[in-house]
Design an enzyme around this catalytic site. Structure first.
Site, PDB file in Angstrom:
ATOM      1  N   LYS A  58       4.866   0.725   9.789  1.00 15.09           N
ATOM      2  CA  LYS A  58       4.969   1.990   9.057  1.00 15.09           C
ATOM      3  C   LYS A  58       4.493   3.160   9.915  1.00 15.09           C
ATOM      4  O   LYS A  58       5.070   4.241   9.876  1.00 15.09           O
ATOM      5  CB  LYS A  58       4.084   1.935   7.809  1.00 15.09           C
ATOM      6  N   GLU A  77       0.876  -1.163   0.000  1.00 14.01           N
ATOM      7  CA  GLU A  77       0.000   0.000   0.000  1.00 14.01           C
ATOM      8  C   GLU A  77       0.920   1.221   0.000  1.00 14.01           C
ATOM      9  O   GLU A  77       1.799   1.323   0.857  1.00 14.01           O
ATOM     10  CB  GLU A  77      -0.857  -0.032   1.281  1.00 14.01           C
ATOM     11  N   ARG A  88       5.505 -13.140   9.692  1.00 12.79           N
ATOM     12  CA  ARG A  88       6.246 -11.950   9.287  1.00 12.79           C
ATOM     13  C   ARG A  88       7.664 -11.976   9.846  1.00 12.79           C
ATOM     14  O   ARG A  88       7.960 -12.656  10.829  1.00 12.79           O
ATOM     15  CB  ARG A  88       5.515 -10.673   9.675  1.00 12.79           C
TER      16      ARG A  88
HETATM   17  P1  ATP Z   1       2.833  -2.038   8.054  1.00 17.26           P
HETATM   18  O1  ATP Z   1       2.157  -2.868   9.098  1.00 17.26           O
HETATM   19  O2  ATP Z   1       4.238  -1.686   8.370  1.00 17.26           O
HETATM   20  O3  ATP Z   1       2.034  -0.867   7.621  1.00 17.26           O
HETATM   21  P2  ATP Z   1       1.759  -3.497   5.944  1.00 17.26           P
HETATM   22  O4  ATP Z   1       1.675  -4.964   5.999  1.00 17.26           O
HETATM   23  O5  ATP Z   1       0.499  -2.788   6.234  1.00 17.26           O
HETATM   24  O6  ATP Z   1       2.951  -3.007   6.825  1.00 17.26           O
HETATM   25  P3  ATP Z   1       1.770  -3.354   3.129  1.00 17.26           P
HETATM   26  O7  ATP Z   1       2.138  -2.237   2.254  1.00 17.26           O
HETATM   27  O8  ATP Z   1       0.359  -3.783   3.166  1.00 17.26           O
HETATM   28  O9  ATP Z   1       2.262  -2.970   4.572  1.00 17.26           O
HETATM   29  O10 ATP Z   1       2.709  -4.603   2.878  1.00 17.26           O
HETATM   30  C1  ATP Z   1       2.993  -5.141   1.626  1.00 17.26           C
HETATM   31  C2  ATP Z   1       3.338  -6.579   1.795  1.00 17.26           C
HETATM   32  O11 ATP Z   1       4.466  -6.730   2.659  1.00 17.26           O
HETATM   33  C3  ATP Z   1       2.208  -7.362   2.403  1.00 17.26           C
HETATM   34  O12 ATP Z   1       2.033  -8.544   1.653  1.00 17.26           O
HETATM   35  C4  ATP Z   1       2.669  -7.641   3.801  1.00 17.26           C
HETATM   36  O13 ATP Z   1       2.144  -8.844   4.281  1.00 17.26           O
HETATM   37  C5  ATP Z   1       4.185  -7.699   3.636  1.00 17.26           C
HETATM   38  N1  ATP Z   1       4.870  -7.398   4.884  1.00 17.26           N
HETATM   39  C6  ATP Z   1       4.746  -6.293   5.642  1.00 17.26           C
HETATM   40  N2  ATP Z   1       5.492  -6.378   6.759  1.00 17.26           N
HETATM   41  C7  ATP Z   1       6.125  -7.589   6.703  1.00 17.26           C
HETATM   42  C8  ATP Z   1       7.039  -8.288   7.559  1.00 17.26           C
HETATM   43  N3  ATP Z   1       7.475  -7.768   8.713  1.00 17.26           N
HETATM   44  N4  ATP Z   1       7.477  -9.520   7.173  1.00 17.26           N
HETATM   45  C9  ATP Z   1       7.056 -10.044   6.019  1.00 17.26           C
HETATM   46  N5  ATP Z   1       6.199  -9.460   5.180  1.00 17.26           N
HETATM   47  C10 ATP Z   1       5.728  -8.239   5.497  1.00 17.26           C
HETATM   48 MG    MG Z   2      -1.086  -3.868   5.002  1.00 15.68          MG
END
Ligand code: ATP
Ligand code: MG
Length: 595
Positions: A307, A62, A297
């Site tokens: 984030k 995102e 994760r």
């Molecule tokens: P945040 O919680 O930091 O905002 P998010 O998961 O909301 O992270 P996205 O932009 O939705 O951020 O993430 C893109 C992809 O990266 C998703 O498929 C998510 O599952 C993966 N991802 C995010 N954080 C991790 C992590 N710590 N380990 C593995 N994959 C991750």
């Molecule tokens: Mg997300």
């Protein structure tokens, strides 16, 4: 978790996702799947050829912030799985939320993925997609669900909706709007789309089961009203799809086979399956459809990977920006000097499983050392300088201005590289803590009466020091021991226990040395909802005025070096110039120096 031996290239180890992919390939599960070259609905793909890509995966960020090390895990996993199995990985911006998304983040994400070494082009085709370009289809699918009696417009208040959803122990209660006819629902949904309703006045919900043990199946919301401009679609829409509705559809339109996400989406899988099966049955989406798989994760000690929390560090000026070298963002890691190779190695070694765990931050440093050990040029640098005067220099060499040329290998693993050249003069900079008036036990460096070697230079014998009125040491004094120049016959006749690094006062380059340490003092700074700001390390950044050897005159931003004894450094990619050099410490050396 499999750890590859340090001296061999890491071989991908098996993990449950690789096994699933290999099993699906052996079974031919997706072998007859058609792909029309671009994303689209069932009819679109039916008209296309059998997909040349054996599998399709995607990385779906995102664009609401900068990518961090956790995303690097997802990137390496998705692009890696596709690359290993004759597949293609799409880069898709999950930009269905109009309010939080910005072009700045889109650009930064593209940059980060490229820098990590991955490419969304395959066979000359760009597989860069935006979820927002599927809004038309999502709307059409929503109307189809309404017509099929599988979705309704709910006009309960947000509070009522929350209350009627129930909780883990209690079944939900049907909304009074649940019995609306498809015709009524269609009219209300079109009114939502036409902007006739205010934000929050209604949502479109799937009609599943308000008593389901899985709360995600209690009539999940599909669309909400938001009179907001979208960075891609402008003001075309005032209703936006919910993530849970949009994401499965995005996967299906793109012909994704393996939709890999983190464990928090596990409870969403039944919904994912229901939605796609239903839309396939309605003839809207191509089959075989994608399947969702979840993995734990990546968590790295001493690092936070939310984030939102990272944004807080930036907004509150706790760090110097998204690319602060202490940040676990890709831009931060890059500026700090970590290489894509080291980050990919960390991600591979961290493993891919269903069981969550923590990866030690030290493994990132270890991966960096492995990458740079054989690559980075060596150099000498003095971080905390004090002047060393060689008081018999003129006597031994005939003149105070005499310079003794010295040479050192650029990198001992790369003998083909031209050696470094610098020279020794009557005064050199040494580390302040290489001298002790009264040596502690086991101290083999400079103290009155002791002999050490100036690395690549001569053996010297310490005679004492000079002090100012306050008693602070202003210079260390020593005498050259004649005929001890490194590399000359008989140089080793005088035995010493210590060798110290130095740079010549006459040819040293003054440099700003930024010494970074962990941003947090606790391994899990935000565990259990703790206030992560309470665990900030007050010494995470130290700026030193030091000196580096003249071979670094040509260093360009991003060039990496091993400063002998101090560790790996990088010329700062933003602030470094030839006239005002700035080096960041990436990581220390494994072995402590100065024994
Ligand atoms: P945040 O919680 O930091 O905002 P998010 O998961 O909301 O992270 P996205 O932009 O939705 O951020 O993430 C893109 C992809 O990266 C998703 O498929 C998510 O599952 C993966 N991802 C995010 N954080 C991790 C992590 N710590 N380990 C593995 N994959 C991750
Ligand atoms: Mg997300």
């Amino acid at each position: 978790m499999t750890t590859a031996p340090a001296d061999t290239a890491p071989k991908p180890s098996s993990n449950f996702l690789r096994q699933i992919v290999e099993h699906d390939l052996a079974d031919g599960r997706y072998a007859q799947r058609r792909f029309a070259g671009t994303p689209g609905d069932a009819a679109h793909h039916a008209a296309g050829p059998v997909d040349a890509a054996k599998i399709r995966t995607r990385f779906p960020p995102e664009p609401n912030g900068y990518l961090h090390i956790g995303h690097a895990k997802s990137i390496t996993l998705n692009f890696g799985l596709a690359a290993e199995h004759g597949g293609v990985c799409h880069l898709r911006f999950d930009d269905t939320n109009p309010e939080k998304e910005e072009q700045e983040y889109v650009d930064a994400i593209l940059d980060a993925v490229k820098w990590l070494g991955f490419d969304w082009h395959a066979g000359g085709v760009s597989h860069l997609y935006y979820a927002s370009s599927y809004f038309d289809f999502m709307y059409r699918a929503a109307e189809a669900l309404i017509v099929a009696g599988l979705a309704y417009v709910d006009e309960q208040s947000a509070d009522e909706m929350r209350h009627n959803r129930g909780d883990f122990g209690h079944a939900g209660t049907d909304s009074p709007f649940r019995t609306r006819t498809p015709a009524e629902n269609l009219a209300r949904f079109r009114a939502m789309r036409a902007g006739e309703l205010a934000d929050g006045a209604a949502v479109l919900r799937a009609k599943l089961d308000m008593a389901s043990a899985n709360i995600n199946l209690r009539d999940p919301a599909l669309y909400r009203i938001k009179h907001a401009e979208h960075h891609n679609t402008g003001n075309a829409w005032c209703i936006y799809p919910m993530y849970a509705y949009a994401h499965p559809i995005e996967d299906a339109l793109e012909g994704i086979t393996h939709s890999i996400c983190t464990l928090e989406f596990e409870d969403q899988r039944p919904w994912y399956d229901w939605l796609l099966d239903t839309l396939c049955t309605l003839g809207l989406l191509a089959q075989p459809r994608p399947h969702q798989y979840e993995f734990a994760r990546l968590n790295v000690s001493y690092v936070i990977t939310s984030k939102r929390k990272l944004k807080q560090l930036v907004d509150e000026h706790i760090v110097d920006g998204w690319d602060d070298p202490r940040m676990p963002t890709i831009v931060g890691l890059r500026r700090r000097g970590y290489t894509p190779e080291a980050i990919r190695l960390l991600c591979e070694r961290a493993g891919t499983s269903k069981a969550g765990g923590w990866t030690d931050y030290a493994s990132l440093d270890a991966a960096l050392r492995e990458d740079l050990e054989g690559k980075a040029a060596r150099a000498m640098a003095v971080v905390d300088p004090v002047r060393l005067k060689l008081t018999n220099w003129a006597e031994v060499f005939g003149s105070t201005d005499f310079r003794e040329p010295c040479h050192a290998p650029a990198n001992p693993h790369r003998p083909e590289l031209a050696p470094r050249a610098f020279s020794l003069g009557s005064e050199v900079w040494i580390e302040r803590d290489d001298f002790a008036e009264t040596p502690p036990k086991g101290f083999f460096r400079l103290f009155p009466g002791n002999k050490v070697r100036l690395k690549y230079g001569v053996v010297i014998e310490c005679t004492g020091c000079e002090k100012d009125a306050s008693g602070a040491i202003t210079a260390v004094t020593a005498r050259v021991v004649p005929d001890t120049k490194s590399g000359t016959p008989g140089a080793d006749a005088v035995k010493v226990k210590g060798t110290i690094t130095w740079v010549g006062v006459h040819d040293a380059i003054a440099a700003e040395l930024r010494l970074y340490d962990r941003l947090f003092t606790e391994a899990q700074p935000d565990a259990g909802g703790k206030d992560f700001k309470a665990a900030l390390n007050p010494h995470s950044k130290t700026v030193a005025s030091g000196f580096v050897e003249p071979s670094l005159a040509g260093a360009r931003p991003d060039d990496k070096f091993q400063f002998e004894r101090h560790g790996y450094f990088v010329a700062d990619r933003i602030d470094h110039t030839a006239g005002a050099p700035v080096f960041n410490r990436i990581a220390g050396l494994k072995d402590s120096w100065g024994k």
